[in-house]
Scaffold this motif. Structure first.
Motif, PDB file in Angstrom:
ATOM      1  N   CYS A 174      -1.260   7.084   4.640  1.00  0.00           N
ATOM      2  CA  CYS A 174      -1.924   8.331   5.023  1.00  0.00           C
ATOM      3  C   CYS A 174      -3.429   8.213   4.793  1.00  0.00           C
ATOM      4  O   CYS A 174      -4.241   8.442   5.701  1.00  0.00           O
ATOM      5  CB  CYS A 174      -1.357   9.494   4.215  1.00  0.00           C
ATOM      6  SG  CYS A 174      -2.167  11.051   4.546  1.00  0.00           S
TER       7      CYS A 174
ATOM      8  N   GLU B 177      -8.884   5.222  -4.998  1.00  0.00           N
ATOM      9  CA  GLU B 177      -7.514   4.745  -5.228  1.00  0.00           C
ATOM     10  C   GLU B 177      -7.374   4.307  -6.686  1.00  0.00           C
ATOM     11  O   GLU B 177      -8.133   3.438  -7.158  1.00  0.00           O
ATOM     12  CB  GLU B 177      -7.172   3.592  -4.284  1.00  0.00           C
ATOM     13  CG  GLU B 177      -5.916   2.846  -4.576  1.00  0.00           C
ATOM     14  CD  GLU B 177      -4.681   3.730  -4.711  1.00  0.00           C
ATOM     15  OE1 GLU B 177      -4.043   3.676  -5.794  1.00  0.00           O
ATOM     16  OE2 GLU B 177      -4.360   4.461  -3.741  1.00  0.00           O
TER      17      GLU B 177
ATOM     18  N   ALA C 253       2.638   3.206  -1.617  1.00  0.00           N
ATOM     19  CA  ALA C 253       4.041   2.876  -1.905  1.00  0.00           C
ATOM     20  C   ALA C 253       4.629   1.966  -0.844  1.00  0.00           C
ATOM     21  O   ALA C 253       5.533   1.202  -1.076  1.00  0.00           O
ATOM     22  CB  ALA C 253       4.840   4.171  -1.991  1.00  0.00           C
ATOM     23  N   GLY C 254       4.032   2.024   0.343  1.00  0.00           N
ATOM     24  CA  GLY C 254       4.625   1.281   1.455  1.00  0.00           C
ATOM     25  C   GLY C 254       4.367  -0.217   1.420  1.00  0.00           C
ATOM     26  O   GLY C 254       4.935  -0.964   2.207  1.00  0.00           O
TER      27      GLY C 254
ATOM     28  N   PHE D  37       5.026  -2.630  -0.952  1.00  0.00           N
ATOM     29  CA  PHE D  37       6.189  -3.410  -1.387  1.00  0.00           C
ATOM     30  C   PHE D  37       7.402  -2.751  -0.763  1.00  0.00           C
ATOM     31  O   PHE D  37       8.114  -1.999  -1.419  1.00  0.00           O
ATOM     32  CB  PHE D  37       6.271  -3.432  -2.905  1.00  0.00           C
ATOM     33  CG  PHE D  37       5.078  -4.083  -3.510  1.00  0.00           C
ATOM     34  CD1 PHE D  37       3.961  -3.336  -3.819  1.00  0.00           C
ATOM     35  CD2 PHE D  37       5.035  -5.450  -3.696  1.00  0.00           C
ATOM     36  CE1 PHE D  37       2.819  -3.919  -4.315  1.00  0.00           C
ATOM     37  CE2 PHE D  37       3.897  -6.053  -4.205  1.00  0.00           C
ATOM     38  CZ  PHE D  37       2.790  -5.285  -4.510  1.00  0.00           C
TER      39      PHE D  37
ATOM     40  N   GLY E 200       8.960  -2.213   5.096  1.00  0.00           N
ATOM     41  CA  GLY E 200       7.995  -2.137   6.195  1.00  0.00           C
ATOM     42  C   GLY E 200       8.619  -1.701   7.507  1.00  0.00           C
ATOM     43  O   GLY E 200       8.181  -2.090   8.585  1.00  0.00           O
ATOM     44  N   LYS E 201       9.642  -0.829   7.402  1.00  0.00           N
ATOM     45  CA  LYS E 201      10.224  -0.286   8.638  1.00  0.00           C
ATOM     46  C   LYS E 201       9.196   0.675   9.246  1.00  0.00           C
ATOM     47  O   LYS E 201       8.725   1.583   8.561  1.00  0.00           O
ATOM     48  CB  LYS E 201      11.513   0.472   8.327  1.00  0.00           C
ATOM     49  CG  LYS E 201      12.705  -0.421   8.042  1.00  0.00           C
ATOM     50  CD  LYS E 201      13.926   0.402   7.765  1.00  0.00           C
ATOM     51  CE  LYS E 201      13.859   1.068   6.399  1.00  0.00           C
ATOM     52  NZ  LYS E 201      13.721   0.088   5.317  1.00  0.00           N
TER      53      LYS E 201
ATOM     54  N   MET F 120      -8.686  10.028  -9.485  1.00  0.00           N
ATOM     55  CA  MET F 120      -9.133  11.429  -9.508  1.00  0.00           C
ATOM     56  C   MET F 120      -8.472  12.134 -10.684  1.00  0.00           C
ATOM     57  O   MET F 120      -7.248  12.156 -10.803  1.00  0.00           O
ATOM     58  CB  MET F 120      -8.762  12.159  -8.227  1.00  0.00           C
ATOM     59  CG  MET F 120      -9.234  13.611  -8.227  1.00  0.00           C
ATOM     60  SD  MET F 120      -8.592  14.579  -6.859  1.00  0.00           S
ATOM     61  CE  MET F 120      -6.974  15.032  -7.466  1.00  0.00           C
TER      62      MET F 120
ATOM     63  N   THR G  59      -1.038  14.013 -11.160  1.00  0.00           N
ATOM     64  CA  THR G  59      -1.957  14.746 -10.278  1.00  0.00           C
ATOM     65  C   THR G  59      -1.319  16.042  -9.783  1.00  0.00           C
ATOM     66  O   THR G  59      -2.003  17.063  -9.609  1.00  0.00           O
ATOM     67  CB  THR G  59      -2.371  13.844  -9.098  1.00  0.00           C
ATOM     68  OG1 THR G  59      -2.764  12.566  -9.636  1.00  0.00           O
ATOM     69  CG2 THR G  59      -3.521  14.419  -8.319  1.00  0.00           C
TER      70      THR G  59
ATOM     71  N   GLU H 148       2.977  11.995   2.511  1.00  0.00           N
ATOM     72  CA  GLU H 148       4.294  12.187   1.891  1.00  0.00           C
ATOM     73  C   GLU H 148       4.223  13.009   0.621  1.00  0.00           C
ATOM     74  O   GLU H 148       5.032  13.910   0.410  1.00  0.00           O
ATOM     75  CB  GLU H 148       4.955  10.841   1.619  1.00  0.00           C
ATOM     76  CG  GLU H 148       6.314  10.992   0.963  1.00  0.00           C
ATOM     77  CD  GLU H 148       7.221   9.829   1.233  1.00  0.00           C
ATOM     78  OE1 GLU H 148       8.337  10.062   1.711  1.00  0.00           O
ATOM     79  OE2 GLU H 148       6.790   8.698   1.020  1.00  0.00           O
TER      80      GLU H 148
ATOM     81  N   GLY I  94       7.847   8.479   5.037  1.00  0.00           N
ATOM     82  CA  GLY I  94       7.803   7.121   5.573  1.00  0.00           C
ATOM     83  C   GLY I  94       6.399   6.735   6.002  1.00  0.00           C
ATOM     84  O   GLY I  94       5.509   7.585   6.122  1.00  0.00           O
ATOM     85  N   ILE I  95       6.231   5.430   6.241  1.00  0.00           N
ATOM     86  CA  ILE I  95       4.913   4.849   6.548  1.00  0.00           C
ATOM     87  C   ILE I  95       4.316   5.467   7.810  1.00  0.00           C
ATOM     88  O   ILE I  95       3.164   5.907   7.827  1.00  0.00           O
ATOM     89  CB  ILE I  95       5.038   3.322   6.696  1.00  0.00           C
ATOM     90  CG1 ILE I  95       5.482   2.677   5.382  1.00  0.00           C
ATOM     91  CG2 ILE I  95       3.752   2.695   7.212  1.00  0.00           C
ATOM     92  CD1 ILE I  95       5.903   1.231   5.484  1.00  0.00           C
TER      93      ILE I  95
END
Ligand SMILES: Cc1cc2nc3c(=O)[nH]c(=O)nc-3n(C[C@H](O)[C@H](O)[C@H](O)COP(=O)(O)OP(=O)(O)OC[C@H]3O[C@@H](n4cnc5c(N)ncnc54)[C@H](O)[C@@H]3O)c2cc1C
Length: 544
Positions: free
Chosen positions: A113, A132, A166-167, A169, A172-173, A238, A283, A515, A522-523
């Motif tokens: 995202c 990040e 998170a995507g 590791f 990778g669908k 943050m 957060t 997400e 999902g990615i």
């Protein structure tokens, strides 16, 4: 250009056979005496295994004769309902808009995202700053491998946190159920290909990009953002937001690179995209304490089951199927006698079950695979839908607390390792002592435990009943030697951060996205939501 849909060919077909099939579908030999030159491109490719083991590839093909008159003639004369004029919806980002934004918009989180929001804002010339908490992807890969070897978790760089989100590791669908009329879906796929994923990802019905390739893709997207004036700050977390008169005016960022006492700085901005993911519990607490409107959201929890990939392929494609076929996925679902819905989730053909924990004292798992999907095992989460009745509280973060409770129990019975059990023993609620016919494929240490101790009785019953039922759909699915592990708890966000039609929260200039905020799963859908929210920020500053 012409588009041919539903073009079917046997899996073993050659390139020449595909060309001949195109000529036949367009009736070229009947319409024209001389051979016509044309080029063609695959727009979509899917697998049809309904007549197994005679499995077919089904194509959508783009054909270019470089001559509209000829194409119109073919369209009329070939008289084929599967042939049409190619008329795609193509998404185009804004480029270097004329704008009045003097303070860079800030994006918190560099997952799919945040990365796609960053790309779109950078292309538009708004010089976004991405914050990040986790390390850059190359360093992150080393730290995660170390975690899987030692079990020592890094609070800010792990399977959930770090560049790529998170995507990274993952299996990778790159497919999503989100209906998209804007062309953003294809844009995200083409962007993955542009930055290093294989070409098939742009047209495969079930595109996949392995963790080993994602590492490069993520780095290349970050470099593109920086090349267009963006700034990506890794190991920056943050820790607070600054609100003035109901509007965001800045965020407090802790520089984790810096060992000094006070390593916090304030970044002044009027636009903050919160792309923090489903595991940003500290957060979530911060936002709740600051009066950001948050509501409960349903999610699902369960176990992850492993079988031999060959067993799944034989069942899905039929015994003696072509070796040209990729490791097969599956989708199963069951409404149980005790009224629960159990379904497969994030199925990983040829993958591994990974320790996906992000907090000491809490254990959770997920699935991942490398580009070649060659582990020899198939694994999938089997999860049970969880709703507000299961939360036992009206507190907006009650779902987070329920996840934590299950993960703490999992940590306890696994002694900090991934707790595992054979299905036969899970059914009986007894400890396993060794693996049998199914070889274990894990990333992270495991320990035999009784997984029934993690879940309430009705959840265990629902899972057991469903596995036995799935044995009728997929031969061997209910094999007593199948390997079960737990807990699959980060299936989607347990909260939603409320936002209005301008994608803003109850604090103006604060944009919940992806997400974590409860707007994606999902990615792909996270990346598409990032694009949507970035466009909202651009519209705010675009001068007429
Ligand atoms: C092991 C695994 C396998 C998966 N497999 C797949 C798959 O095959 N296909 C698929 O579609 N989806 C898969 N998923 C889900 C997918 O990864 C997520 O849906 C997607 O990454 C969500 O994107 P996002 O950008 O919204 O959030 P994330 O990707 O979760 O990114 C959020 C980022 O925000 C950062 N962050 C959080 N709080 C702060 C803060 N306070 N300050 C600074 N940074 C912060 C985090 O460190 C993180 O990097 C998988 C997930 C996991 C964990």
């Amino acid at each position: 250009m012409l588009q041919i849909n539903q073009l079917k060919l046997a899996v073993e077909h050659s390139e020449a056979e595909l060309k001949r099939k195109i000529e036949k579908e367009l009736a070229l030999k009947r319409i024209f005496k001389d051979t016509l030159n044309f080029s063609y491109k695959i727009l979509r490719k899917s697998i049809d295994a309904r007549r197994k083991p005679d499995v077919l590839f089904i194509y959508t093909i783009l054909v270019d004769f470089n001559d509209e008159t000829i194409e119109k003639k073919i369209l009329i004369k070939c008289n084929n309902k599967n042939v049409s004029i190619y008329n795609p919806t193509i998404f185009k980002p804004y480029y270097n808009i004329n704008h009045c934004c003097d303070k860079s918009p800030v994006i918190v989180g560099e997952g799919p995202c945040g990365l796609f929001a960053g790309l779109i804002l950078a292309y538009a010339g708004l010089k976004p700053i991405i914050i990040e908490r986790g390390d850059r992807v190359a360093e992150r890969v080393k730290k995660v491998e170390k975690f899987w070897q030692t079990g020592k978790i890094d609070d800010n760089t792990n399977v959930q946190y770090g560049e790529g989100g998170a995507g990274t590791f993952s299996d990778g669908k790159l497919n999503t159920l989100v209906k998209d009329k804007t062309g953003k879906n294809q844009y995200v796929l083409d962007t993955f290909v542009k930055f290093g994923a294989k070409e098939e990802c742009a047209y495969d019905a079930k595109p996949h990009v392995g963790t080993d390739i994602l590492e490069t893709v993520v780095k290349n997207i970050r470099e593109e953002i920086e090349a267009y004036g963006g700034n990506v700050l890794n190991l920056h977390k943050m820790t607070d937001i600054v609100i003035d008169d109901g509007k965001i005016s800045g965020i407090v960022v802790e520089n984790l690179n810096n060992d000094e006492q006070d390593r916090s700085v304030i970044i002044n901005t009027e636009d903050v995209i919160l792309a923090i993911g489903h595991s940003a519990r500290d957060t979530f607490d911060l936002l709740y304490s600051k009066g950001i409107q948050i509501s409960q959201k349903n999610f699902a929890v369960g176990i992850r089951i492993q079988h031999s990939q060959k067993m799944i392929d034989d069942s899905q494609y039929g015994k003696g199927h072509s070796e040209k076929l990729p490791p097969s996925p599956y989708k199963v679902t069951n409404h149980t006698t005790n009224g629960r819905d159990v379904f497969s989730f994030c199925m990983c053909p040829g993958g591994y079950v990974v320790n996906a924990s992000s907090k000491n004292g809490c254990t959770c798992i997920n699935g991942m695979s490398y580009e070649d999907r060659s582990s020899g095992n198939a694994n999938s989460a089997l999860i049970v839908a969880i709703d507000r009745q299961d939360f036992n509280s009206d507190h907006p973060l009650a779902g987070v607390y329920l996840q934590e409770k299950l993960e703490k129990k999992t940590y306890e019975i696994g002694n900090g390792k991934i707790p595992v059990q054979l299905f036969g023993d899970y059914e009986k609620g007894v400890l396993s002592s060794s693996y049998n016919s199914v070889e274990p494929k894990f990333k992270g240490d495991t320990a035999f435990a009784n997984l029934q101790e993690i879940f309430p009785k009705e959840i265990n019953e629902a899972i057991i009943e469903s596995i036995n039922k799935f044995g009728y759909t997929i031969e061997g699915f209910d094999d007593k030697d199948s390997i079960i592990a737990a807990v699959e708890s980060r299936t989607s966000s347990p909260i939603r951060i409320n936002r209005d039609e301008n994608f803003e929260s109850n604090i103006k200039g604060l944009y919940p996205a992806g997400e974590g905020a409860g707007y994606a799963g999902g990615i792909m859908s996270a990346a598409m939501d990032g694009i949507k929210v970035a466009e909202a920020v651009i519209r705010k500053y675009e001068n007429d």
